[in-house]
Design an enzyme around this catalytic site. Structure first.
Site, PDB file in Angstrom:
ATOM      1  N   ALA A  17       0.806  -1.223   0.000  1.00 39.64           N
ATOM      2  CA  ALA A  17       0.000   0.000   0.000  1.00 39.64           C
ATOM      3  C   ALA A  17       0.837   1.271   0.000  1.00 39.64           C
ATOM      4  O   ALA A  17       0.339   2.337   0.358  1.00 39.64           O
ATOM      5  CB  ALA A  17      -0.931  -0.030   1.209  1.00 39.64           C
TER       6      ALA A  17
ATOM      7  N   ASN B 211       1.449  -3.758   7.513  1.00 42.13           N
ATOM      8  CA  ASN B 211       2.441  -4.486   6.706  1.00 42.13           C
ATOM      9  C   ASN B 211       3.426  -3.532   6.048  1.00 42.13           C
ATOM     10  O   ASN B 211       4.581  -3.889   5.814  1.00 42.13           O
ATOM     11  CB  ASN B 211       1.731  -5.311   5.633  1.00 42.13           C
ATOM     12  CG  ASN B 211       1.075  -6.534   6.226  1.00 42.13           C
ATOM     13  OD1 ASN B 211       1.737  -7.506   6.536  1.00 42.13           O
ATOM     14  ND2 ASN B 211      -0.231  -6.473   6.416  1.00 42.13           N
TER      15      ASN B 211
ATOM     16  N   HIS C 248      -0.737   6.761   4.334  1.00 44.32           N
ATOM     17  CA  HIS C 248       0.631   6.469   4.799  1.00 44.32           C
ATOM     18  C   HIS C 248       1.526   7.640   4.399  1.00 44.32           C
ATOM     19  O   HIS C 248       1.614   7.986   3.218  1.00 44.32           O
ATOM     20  CB  HIS C 248       1.171   5.191   4.156  1.00 44.32           C
ATOM     21  CG  HIS C 248       0.349   3.984   4.473  1.00 44.32           C
ATOM     22  ND1 HIS C 248       0.202   3.495   5.747  1.00 44.32           N
ATOM     23  CD2 HIS C 248      -0.369   3.155   3.676  1.00 44.32           C
ATOM     24  CE1 HIS C 248      -0.578   2.423   5.720  1.00 44.32           C
ATOM     25  NE2 HIS C 248      -0.944   2.201   4.475  1.00 44.32           N
TER      26      HIS C 248
END
Ligand SMILES: NC(=O)c1ccc[n+]([C@@H]2O[C@H](COP(=O)([O-])OP(=O)(O)OC[C@H]3O[C@@H](n4cnc5c(N)ncnc54)[C@H](O)[C@@H]3O)[C@@H](O)[C@H]2O)c1
Length: 287
Positions: free
Chosen positions: A140, A207, A237
Site C-alpha cells: 500500500a 504491513n 501512509h
C-alpha cells in the site's frame, strides 16, 4: 507432470505460469479475478483457505475454476510454479518453508511475519537451499525503490499511518490498551514505537511498516506512528526518509478495499503488478 501450461493464443504459443493461492479473502479474490480476466499471463490452478465457504465463493466468481485443496500442505505440493500468500502472518510462519521445499516460488502479502528474525532467516535459507525466489510486492505504499537505493545513507525513517478506528478494530493492541476504538472522536495518536513492535500489535494493519524496514534501516530503527481518525475515509501512509543523500517524503492516500477496510486497494493492485512482472514481458520499468 509439466509445471507450465502451453496455451495457444492466435498463432503464438504462450507459456503460462501456474499459480496457487493461499488465502481467498479481499486480496486473494482480487488477484484471482485479475488472473481470470486475463490481466496477468498466468493460470490460477489451486487455492486454499481455512474457510471452505470463502474458497467456494471465490471459485464461484471465476470462469476458469481452480482446484480447492484440502489443506495448505497439499497446496504447497500441488503442481504450480508460484504460490501467493494472501492470508495471515500465521500462514507465512506455518507454510513458507514447506512451499520453498516443494520447489515453488512464493509471493508474500503478510510481510509483517518477516520481522520475526527467525522466520526471515528460515525463508532466506530456504530460497538458497531450494533455489527459489520470494517476492514482496510494494503493497500500500510507493517509493520502496528510493528507500532501497538510499538504505546505506539513511539516518531516519518514519511512517505515519492514519486510518479510521473501524479499520484498526480487532488489533491485538486493543487487548492491553485503555483505548477503545469505538470511543475515539477526534484524530488521536494511538501508537508510537518501532516497526518491529507495530507489526506484532497491529498484524493486519501495518504491513507497510515491515516493507519499509526491510527495504531501509531495519525494524528497530524504523519509527511508526498510528493515528486513529474517525473522519478518515482513506488509509493514509506518510513516509519521511532523511540521511546523507538528503530527504524525501511520500504520501499515499489509499481507498480501502470494500470487502476489508483494513486493506488498501493499492495493496491489491501492487500484488497484481508484481505478478505481471513475474509472469509477463521481459521489459521491466523502474528499479
Ligand atoms: N503487503 C501489504 O501491503 C498488505 C496490505 C494489506 C493487507 N496485507 C495482508 O495480506 C493478508 C491478506 O489480506 P486480506 O485483506 O485479503 O485479508 P482477508 O481477511 O480479507 O482474507 C484473508 C483470508 O485468509 C484466510 N486465512 C487466514 N489465515 C489462513 C491460514 N493460515 N491458512 C489458510 N487461510 C487462511 C482467511 O480465512 C481469509 O479468508 C493479511 O495478512 C493482511 O494483513 C498486506
Amino acid at each position: 507432470m509439466p509445471i507450465t501450461d502451453l496455451t495457444r493464443c492466435g498463432a503464438k504459443k504462450i507459456c503460462l505460469k501456474r499459480i496457487g493461492l493461499l488465502g481467498c479473502g479481499a486480496i486473494g479474490t482480487e488477484i484471482a479475478l485479475a488472473i481470470d480476466s486475463g490481466k496477468v499471463d498466468a493460470k490460477l490452478t489451486h487455492v486454499f483457505d481455512f474457510s471452505k465457504d470463502v474458497s467456494a465463493l471465490l471459485v464461484s466468481k471465476l470462469t476458469n475454476k481452480p482446484i480447492v485443496t484440502e489443506n495448505a500442505g497439499l497446496l504447497a505440493a500441488s503442481p504450480v510454479d508460484l504460490i501467493i500468500e494472501a492470508a495471515s502472518q500465521d500462514a507465512v510462519r506455518d507454510n513458507a518453508l514447506s512451499i520453498l521445499q516443494n520447489r515453488k516460488d512464493l509471493m508474500i502479502m503478510s510481510v509483517g511475519a518477516l520481522l520475526d528474525e527467525s522466520i526471515f532467516d528460515i525463508i532466506v535459507e530456504g530460497c538458497k537451499d531450494f533455489n527459489k525466489r520470494v517476492f514482496l510486492p510494494s503493497g500500500a505504499i510507493a517509493g520502496l525503490d528510493a528507500i532501497r537505493a538510499v538504505q546505506d545513507e539513511l539516518d531516519s525513517l518514519v511512517l505515519v499511518t492514519t486510518k479510521n478506528p473501524k479499520a484498526l478494530k480487532g488489533a491485538k493492541f486493543f487487548e492491553t490498551s485503555q483505548i477503545d476504538p469505538d470511543k475515539i472522536v477526534a484524530p488521536t495518536v494511538i501508537y508510537e514505537g518501532t516497526a518491529q513492535e507495530a507489526v506484532k500489535l497491529f498484524p493486519s494493519n501495518i504491513n507497510v511498516a515491515a516493507l519499509l524496514s526491510l527495504a531501509g534501516i531495519g525494524s528497530t530503527k524504523t519509527t511508526v506512528k498510528i493515528v486513529a481518525d474517525p473522519k478518515a475515509d482513506k488509509n493514509i501512509h506518510e513516509i519521511e526518509a532523511k540521511g546523507k543523500f538528503g530527504r524525501f517524503t511520500i504520501k499515499v492516500e489509499n481507498v480501502p478495499s470494500p470487502s476489508n477496510p483494513k486493506t488498501s486497494r493499492l495493496a491489491t493492485l501492487s500484488a497484481v503488478e508484481c505478478l505481471r512482472k513475474i509472469c509477463g514481458s521481459r521489459v521491466q520499468i523502474g528499479t
